[in-house]
Design a protein around this motif. Structure first.
Motif, PDB file in Angstrom:
ATOM      1  N   PRO A 114     -17.525  13.604  -0.824  1.00  0.00           N
ATOM      2  CA  PRO A 114     -18.858  13.011  -0.685  1.00  0.00           C
ATOM      3  C   PRO A 114     -19.700  13.220  -1.936  1.00  0.00           C
ATOM      4  O   PRO A 114     -19.461  14.147  -2.704  1.00  0.00           O
ATOM      5  CB  PRO A 114     -19.456  13.773   0.494  1.00  0.00           C
ATOM      6  N   HIS A 115     -20.684  12.372  -2.104  1.00  0.00           N
ATOM      7  CA  HIS A 115     -21.602  12.499  -3.242  1.00  0.00           C
ATOM      8  C   HIS A 115     -23.022  12.299  -2.717  1.00  0.00           C
ATOM      9  O   HIS A 115     -23.218  12.177  -1.500  1.00  0.00           O
ATOM     10  CB  HIS A 115     -21.232  11.486  -4.324  1.00  0.00           C
ATOM     11  N   MET A 116     -23.975  12.232  -3.611  1.00  0.00           N
ATOM     12  CA  MET A 116     -25.367  12.145  -3.152  1.00  0.00           C
ATOM     13  C   MET A 116     -25.613  10.860  -2.360  1.00  0.00           C
ATOM     14  O   MET A 116     -26.408  10.841  -1.425  1.00  0.00           O
ATOM     15  CB  MET A 116     -26.307  12.239  -4.364  1.00  0.00           C
ATOM     16  N   ILE A 243     -19.930  -5.038  -6.670  1.00  0.00           N
ATOM     17  CA  ILE A 243     -20.263  -3.634  -6.378  1.00  0.00           C
ATOM     18  C   ILE A 243     -19.374  -2.701  -7.193  1.00  0.00           C
ATOM     19  O   ILE A 243     -19.842  -1.764  -7.828  1.00  0.00           O
ATOM     20  CB  ILE A 243     -20.103  -3.325  -4.874  1.00  0.00           C
ATOM     21  N   HIS A 244     -18.078  -2.970  -7.181  1.00  0.00           N
ATOM     22  CA  HIS A 244     -17.151  -2.017  -7.803  1.00  0.00           C
ATOM     23  C   HIS A 244     -16.747  -2.371  -9.230  1.00  0.00           C
ATOM     24  O   HIS A 244     -16.062  -1.586  -9.889  1.00  0.00           O
ATOM     25  CB  HIS A 244     -15.914  -1.839  -6.905  1.00  0.00           C
ATOM     26  N   ARG A 245     -17.174  -3.567  -9.682  1.00  0.00           N
ATOM     27  CA  ARG A 245     -16.943  -3.985 -11.077  1.00  0.00           C
ATOM     28  C   ARG A 245     -15.460  -3.984 -11.444  1.00  0.00           C
ATOM     29  O   ARG A 245     -15.102  -3.702 -12.577  1.00  0.00           O
ATOM     30  CB  ARG A 245     -17.724  -3.090 -12.054  1.00  0.00           C
ATOM     31  N   GLY A 386     -30.342  -1.340   7.274  1.00  0.00           N
ATOM     32  CA  GLY A 386     -29.614  -1.372   5.999  1.00  0.00           C
ATOM     33  C   GLY A 386     -30.448  -0.776   4.876  1.00  0.00           C
ATOM     34  O   GLY A 386     -31.415  -1.374   4.427  1.00  0.00           O
ATOM     35  N   HIS A 387     -30.053   0.410   4.437  1.00  0.00           N
ATOM     36  CA  HIS A 387     -30.834   1.056   3.371  1.00  0.00           C
ATOM     37  C   HIS A 387     -30.339   0.617   1.993  1.00  0.00           C
ATOM     38  O   HIS A 387     -29.292  -0.026   1.865  1.00  0.00           O
ATOM     39  CB  HIS A 387     -30.789   2.580   3.522  1.00  0.00           C
ATOM     40  N   GLY A 388     -31.081   1.004   0.958  1.00  0.00           N
ATOM     41  CA  GLY A 388     -30.745   0.604  -0.411  1.00  0.00           C
ATOM     42  C   GLY A 388     -29.804   1.592  -1.085  1.00  0.00           C
ATOM     43  O   GLY A 388     -29.314   2.548  -0.465  1.00  0.00           O
ATOM     44  N   PHE A 389     -29.563   1.394  -2.357  1.00  0.00           N
ATOM     45  CA  PHE A 389     -28.628   2.230  -3.117  1.00  0.00           C
ATOM     46  C   PHE A 389     -29.352   3.249  -3.983  1.00  0.00           C
ATOM     47  O   PHE A 389     -30.397   2.946  -4.568  1.00  0.00           O
ATOM     48  CB  PHE A 389     -27.791   1.375  -4.073  1.00  0.00           C
ATOM     49  N   LEU A 390     -28.760   4.425  -4.102  1.00  0.00           N
ATOM     50  CA  LEU A 390     -29.127   5.325  -5.188  1.00  0.00           C
ATOM     51  C   LEU A 390     -28.346   4.811  -6.384  1.00  0.00           C
ATOM     52  O   LEU A 390     -27.132   4.592  -6.279  1.00  0.00           O
ATOM     53  CB  LEU A 390     -28.707   6.767  -4.897  1.00  0.00           C
ATOM     54  N   THR A 391     -29.033   4.614  -7.467  1.00  0.00           N
ATOM     55  CA  THR A 391     -28.360   4.020  -8.618  1.00  0.00           C
ATOM     56  C   THR A 391     -28.354   4.987  -9.795  1.00  0.00           C
ATOM     57  O   THR A 391     -29.172   5.914  -9.867  1.00  0.00           O
ATOM     58  CB  THR A 391     -29.078   2.721  -9.043  1.00  0.00           C
ATOM     59  N   LEU A 395     -26.582   0.949 -11.738  1.00  0.00           N
ATOM     60  CA  LEU A 395     -25.389   0.643 -10.948  1.00  0.00           C
ATOM     61  C   LEU A 395     -25.330   1.539  -9.721  1.00  0.00           C
ATOM     62  O   LEU A 395     -25.727   2.713  -9.783  1.00  0.00           O
ATOM     63  CB  LEU A 395     -24.116   0.904 -11.769  1.00  0.00           C
ATOM     64  N   LYS A 396     -24.820   0.998  -8.627  1.00  0.00           N
ATOM     65  CA  LYS A 396     -24.673   1.803  -7.414  1.00  0.00           C
ATOM     66  C   LYS A 396     -23.819   3.031  -7.722  1.00  0.00           C
ATOM     67  O   LYS A 396     -22.727   2.922  -8.284  1.00  0.00           O
ATOM     68  CB  LYS A 396     -23.994   0.979  -6.324  1.00  0.00           C
ATOM     69  N   MET A 397     -24.362   4.191  -7.347  1.00  0.00           N
ATOM     70  CA  MET A 397     -23.592   5.418  -7.497  1.00  0.00           C
ATOM     71  C   MET A 397     -22.472   5.375  -6.446  1.00  0.00           C
ATOM     72  O   MET A 397     -22.749   5.065  -5.285  1.00  0.00           O
ATOM     73  CB  MET A 397     -24.567   6.555  -7.187  1.00  0.00           C
ATOM     74  N   GLY A 398     -21.227   5.622  -6.844  1.00  0.00           N
ATOM     75  CA  GLY A 398     -20.163   5.526  -5.848  1.00  0.00           C
ATOM     76  C   GLY A 398     -18.909   6.255  -6.271  1.00  0.00           C
ATOM     77  O   GLY A 398     -18.724   6.572  -7.450  1.00  0.00           O
ATOM     78  N   LYS A 399     -18.056   6.485  -5.278  1.00  0.00           N
ATOM     79  CA  LYS A 399     -16.826   7.228  -5.546  1.00  0.00           C
ATOM     80  C   LYS A 399     -15.917   6.415  -6.447  1.00  0.00           C
ATOM     81  O   LYS A 399     -15.268   6.941  -7.332  1.00  0.00           O
ATOM     82  CB  LYS A 399     -16.123   7.526  -4.226  1.00  0.00           C
ATOM     83  N   SER A 400     -15.875   5.102  -6.193  1.00  0.00           N
ATOM     84  CA  SER A 400     -14.944   4.279  -6.958  1.00  0.00           C
ATOM     85  C   SER A 400     -15.350   4.192  -8.421  1.00  0.00           C
ATOM     86  O   SER A 400     -14.503   4.199  -9.306  1.00  0.00           O
ATOM     87  CB  SER A 400     -14.850   2.886  -6.355  1.00  0.00           C
ATOM     88  N   LEU A 401     -16.656   4.119  -8.680  1.00  0.00           N
ATOM     89  CA  LEU A 401     -17.101   4.060 -10.078  1.00  0.00           C
ATOM     90  C   LEU A 401     -17.146   5.452 -10.700  1.00  0.00           C
ATOM     91  O   LEU A 401     -17.171   5.605 -11.912  1.00  0.00           O
ATOM     92  CB  LEU A 401     -18.494   3.421 -10.169  1.00  0.00           C
TER      93      LEU A 401
HETATM   94  N1  LIG Z   1     -25.081   5.000  -4.223  1.00  0.00           N
HETATM   95  C1  LIG Z   1     -25.355   5.023  -2.921  1.00  0.00           C
HETATM   96  N2  LIG Z   1     -26.622   4.930  -2.510  1.00  0.00           N
HETATM   97  C2  LIG Z   1     -26.927   4.960  -1.214  1.00  0.00           C
HETATM   98  N3  LIG Z   1     -26.018   5.070  -0.245  1.00  0.00           N
HETATM   99  C3  LIG Z   1     -24.735   5.151  -0.603  1.00  0.00           C
HETATM  100  C4  LIG Z   1     -24.333   5.150  -1.955  1.00  0.00           C
HETATM  101  N4  LIG Z   1     -22.997   5.264  -2.006  1.00  0.00           N
HETATM  102  C5  LIG Z   1     -22.572   5.341  -0.727  1.00  0.00           C
HETATM  103  N5  LIG Z   1     -23.616   5.267   0.118  1.00  0.00           N
HETATM  104  C6  LIG Z   1     -23.581   5.298   1.564  1.00  0.00           C
HETATM  105  O1  LIG Z   1     -22.237   5.447   1.983  1.00  0.00           O
HETATM  106  C7  LIG Z   1     -21.822   4.271   2.704  1.00  0.00           C
HETATM  107  C8  LIG Z   1     -20.424   3.855   2.345  1.00  0.00           C
HETATM  108  O2  LIG Z   1     -19.670   4.915   2.142  1.00  0.00           O
HETATM  109  P1  LIG Z   1     -18.364   4.878   1.269  1.00  0.00           P
HETATM  110  O3  LIG Z   1     -17.549   5.948   1.872  1.00  0.00           O
HETATM  111  O4  LIG Z   1     -17.807   3.525   1.154  1.00  0.00           O
HETATM  112  O5  LIG Z   1     -18.894   5.401  -0.148  1.00  0.00           O
HETATM  113  P2  LIG Z   1     -18.907   4.871  -1.605  1.00  0.00           P
HETATM  114  O6  LIG Z   1     -19.175   6.012  -2.494  1.00  0.00           O
HETATM  115  O7  LIG Z   1     -19.806   3.691  -1.643  1.00  0.00           O
HETATM  116  O8  LIG Z   1     -17.429   4.443  -1.901  1.00  0.00           O
HETATM  117  P3  LIG Z   1     -16.917   3.466  -2.987  1.00  0.00           P
HETATM  118  O9  LIG Z   1     -17.616   3.747  -4.267  1.00  0.00           O
HETATM  119  O10 LIG Z   1     -15.477   3.769  -2.988  1.00  0.00           O
HETATM  120  O11 LIG Z   1     -17.243   2.098  -2.438  1.00  0.00           O
HETATM  121  C9  LIG Z   1     -22.767   3.192   2.241  1.00  0.00           C
HETATM  122  O12 LIG Z   1     -22.882   2.146   3.167  1.00  0.00           O
HETATM  123  C10 LIG Z   1     -24.048   3.959   2.117  1.00  0.00           C
HETATM  124  O13 LIG Z   1     -24.640   4.159   3.383  1.00  0.00           O
END
Ligand SMILES: Nc1ncnc2c1ncn2[C@@H]1O[C@H](COP(=O)(O)OP(=O)(O)OP(=O)(O)O)[C@@H](O)[C@H]1O
Length: 649
Positions: A114-116, A243-245, A386-391, A395-401
């Protein structure tokens, strides 16, 4: 239950009472209360809003138990400022049947830790859960992990693990982070749980029997990170997922399809008749747009993915991860001692009151999921938020990126309250927001350490010096036009509404404004001088201290959904016990709890100010913090907030 025999005299009084809004319903108003039809019962919804008249009314109208009053309160809360009778009836019917208030987070993919971004909706769901518990609701707070699909199998392989072993490790990581963040969840569902798999199997068969599943070939562009086929028009250059570029793969498969298009009319009807189904409103417009564009059936099986639940009628295929995962919200409800059947799960309280999800998965929750439930003949969730993104850098902060912020790092440096408060206060829930450490430190120091913490600390210091730490009068004796009391009452008038609508930022602002008024009041009144001016002035000064302490107490209760540890420390500091704190209800935000004679313990800082490091612009920290709060500073020793050892500098 909120059905009352209300004497006509009281109804007259009620009607003349100056509440901002109220509704009086005459029977019949709901099938569940039809037995009352012939009697002269009516249902009165009262907004207390701290108004003594309203409280008096409730008492006289035979709300004998606090829990009954809370039902009324929370029913009202749901419909406050609404003149829509259908909402009121729905809310009352829920109360009548004692339905739980079910809150869910997304079920997180276990492709990585998990991340923020994962913590963000979970913190919001926790704040809402704590708020609803204060309202007297029986809350079921569901979170968990989504563990099937190609993306997970790949992640396991990359880490050199078997899929199940990988899922166990990452799922455990989520649970331990939730602990660090004080997440008070009731159910943690894992989609690899065999009981969940039985529920999915039963659901699939039910939808199949309804005639909504058929077999066909499919070809299209697939984003493995979204686990979704994409329309070419929605992609960036080189067929990249926005989203994932990353480029999408071309796939051609023999699949089972869910006949989403059969539900075009019903979904149109749902979205136009129930404006609360998708929140915030601008997201509803998005969903309406998608549905208006025309719904296309979607594939719900994968021929080439082994890591999933087998399709009941063709074990060579597995069920599409989304068709499986969404049902986690239902299977999470299964009582442990009952057979894993849909009936047993649904009877435990379905439907969900609110699904909190990110905007990236809105289509799954606001289009696919209701259609699936319609097909199975089950009730729909009441709201999808539906909430917004932490960026990060836009760019959306995410596990894949891989551009993530580590919540554990923030918690270990600043404490869970600071993390919870910052993200809920600083980013409007629903919109995107960027994180900045400098801003984080400034906000947390200015609001929690200075405006709230120091207000309490210096007032207790004065109380000790001049009153032997003893409360001199009942706080109820403070004049109703006292500016601090007025500020608290004003905030409480609309605070419930903010929390119920997940407007956490606005809620935090308002609560903070009570403490700000307390600080201004203390500076204006200067009780330290009054204590030196003779008996009458000293009595006034003692009352001023009680006024401020009562305000801080209210701040603690109101902010407890967001900062549970800080609120507890404030409560202990005001001489209450842990049990007192744990039995708080929203009614405790009413003015008047501090009573004469209560003795306060030795003052301790309730929130350690974060030491400004070189990287932080100390000038702007000073700018944010009001000058009255600058008189005392603490250094943080990089330990968890639970450890109260601090150094005063
Ligand atoms: N950057 C973000 N900002 C806000 N919420 C987020 C963010 N990243 C993930 N989430 C929350 O996690 C949910 C999806 O979880 P998921 O496990 O797919 O994480 P992810 O980090 O987005 O994965 P990936 O980057 O692989 O798509 C989102 O719908 C959202 O509620």
């Amino acid at each position: 239950m909120v059905l009352l025999r209300v004497p006509s005299k009281l109804i007259r009084e009620f009607k003349t009472m100056r509440t901002s809004s109220f509704h009086l319903l005459k029977p019949p108003y709901s099938p569940s209360v039809s037995s009352y039809r012939s009697r002269t019962y009516c249902s009165a919804l009262v907004s207390y809003n701290g108004s003594p008249a309203a409280v008096r009314f409730c008492k006289r109208a035979r709300f004998t138990k606090r829990s009954e009053a809370n039902y009324v309160n929370s029913a009202f809360c749901t419909v406050a400022q609404s003149s829509n009778e259908a909402d009121i009836v729905r809310s009352l019917a829920d109360k009548a049947s004692n339905k739980p208030f079910i809150i869910t987070t997304p079920l997180y993919y276990v492709n990585a830790s998990p991340h923020m971004g994962s913590a963000y909706p979970t913190i919001a769901a926790d704040a809402l859960s704590r708020f609803q518990r204060l309202q007297g609701e029986k809350v079921i707070f569901i979170t968990g992990t989504d563990e099937h699909g190609e993306k997970i199998a790949l992640a396991a392989a990359v880490n050199g693990r078997a899929p199940k072993e990988h899922c166990d490790i990452i799922s455990e990581d989520y649970q331990s982070l939730w602990k660090d963040l004080d997440i008070s969840y009731d159910k943690f569902i894992r989609t690899t749980n065999s009981r969940h798999e039985k529920i999915v199997d039963e659901f699939y068969r039910r939808v199949y029997d309804k005639g909504d599943i058929y077999r066909a070939d499919y070809e299209g562009l697939y984003c493995i990170n979204c686990e979704e086929f994409k329309e070419e028009k929605d992609l960036l250059e080189h067929k990249c997922c926005p989203i994932h570029r990353k480029p999408c793969d071309f796939r051609k498969e023999d699949n089972f399809f869910f006949a989403l298009s059969n539900y075009q009319k019903e979904l149109d009807g749902l979205l136009s008749s129930d404006s609360k189904f998708v929140q915030p409103n601008f997201r509803l417009n998005e969903v309406v747009g998608w549905v208006k564009d025309g719904l296309r059936d979607f594939s719900i099986s994968r021929a080439a993915v082994e890591w999933g639940i087998p399709v009941p009628m063709d074990v060579k295929q597995t069920i599409y991860v989304w068709f499986d995962a969404l049902l986690g919200y239902v299977s999470a409800l299964l009582p442990e001692d009952l057979e894993p059947t849909l009936e047993n799960a649904l009877n435990a309280g379905w439907p969900a009151s609110v699904h909190i999800i990110g905007k990236d998965i809105l289509r799954f929750h606001a289009v696919y999921w209701p259609a699936m439930l319609m097909s199975a003949g089950f009730p729909l969730p009441k709201t999808v938020f539906g909430h917004g993104f932490l960026t990060k850098d836009g760019l959306k902060m995410g596990k894949s990126l891989g551009n993530t912020i580590e919540p554990r790092d923030l918690v270990s440096r600043f404490g869970s309250d600071a993390v919870r408060y910052y993200f809920l206060k600083e980013i409007e829930f629903g919109r995107d927001g960027d994180y900045s450490e400098e801003r984080f430190i400034n906000i947390v120091n200015a609001n929690l350490a200075n405006t709230i913490g120091n207000l309490l600390n210096r007032t207790l210091g004065l109380l000790k010096k001049n009153c032997d730490s003893r409360i001199g009068i009942d706080s109820l004796a403070v004049a109703s036009e006292n500016p601090v009391r007025v500020a608290a009452a004003e905030v409480m008038r609309t605070l419930k509404e903010d929390f119920s609508r997940l407007q956490f930022s606005s809620a935090c602002e308002k609560i903070l404004s009570i403490a700000t008024t307390g600080n201004v009041y203390l500076d204006d009144r200067a009780p330290w001088s009054l204590f030196k001016k003779g008996v009458t002035s000293a009595a006034e000064a003692a009352q001023d201290l009680v006024t401020v302490l009562e305000a801080v107490r209210i701040v603690a209760v109101a902010l407890s959904p967001v900062t549970p540890q800080l609120s507890l420390r404030i409560y202990l500091q005001l001489g209450y016990s842990v049990e007192d704190y744990l039995s708080l209800s929203w009614e405790d935000t009413n003015w008047g709890a501090l009573k004469e004679g209560r003795v306060m313990p030795e003052a301790q800082p309730v929130f350690k100010k974060i030491e400004v490091q070189n990287s932080v612009d100390s000038e702007s920290a000073t700018e944010t913090a009001p000058i009255w709060n600058q008189w005392i500073f603490y250094t943080i020793d990089a330990q968890q907030m639970g450890d109260m050892s601090v150094q005063q500098t």
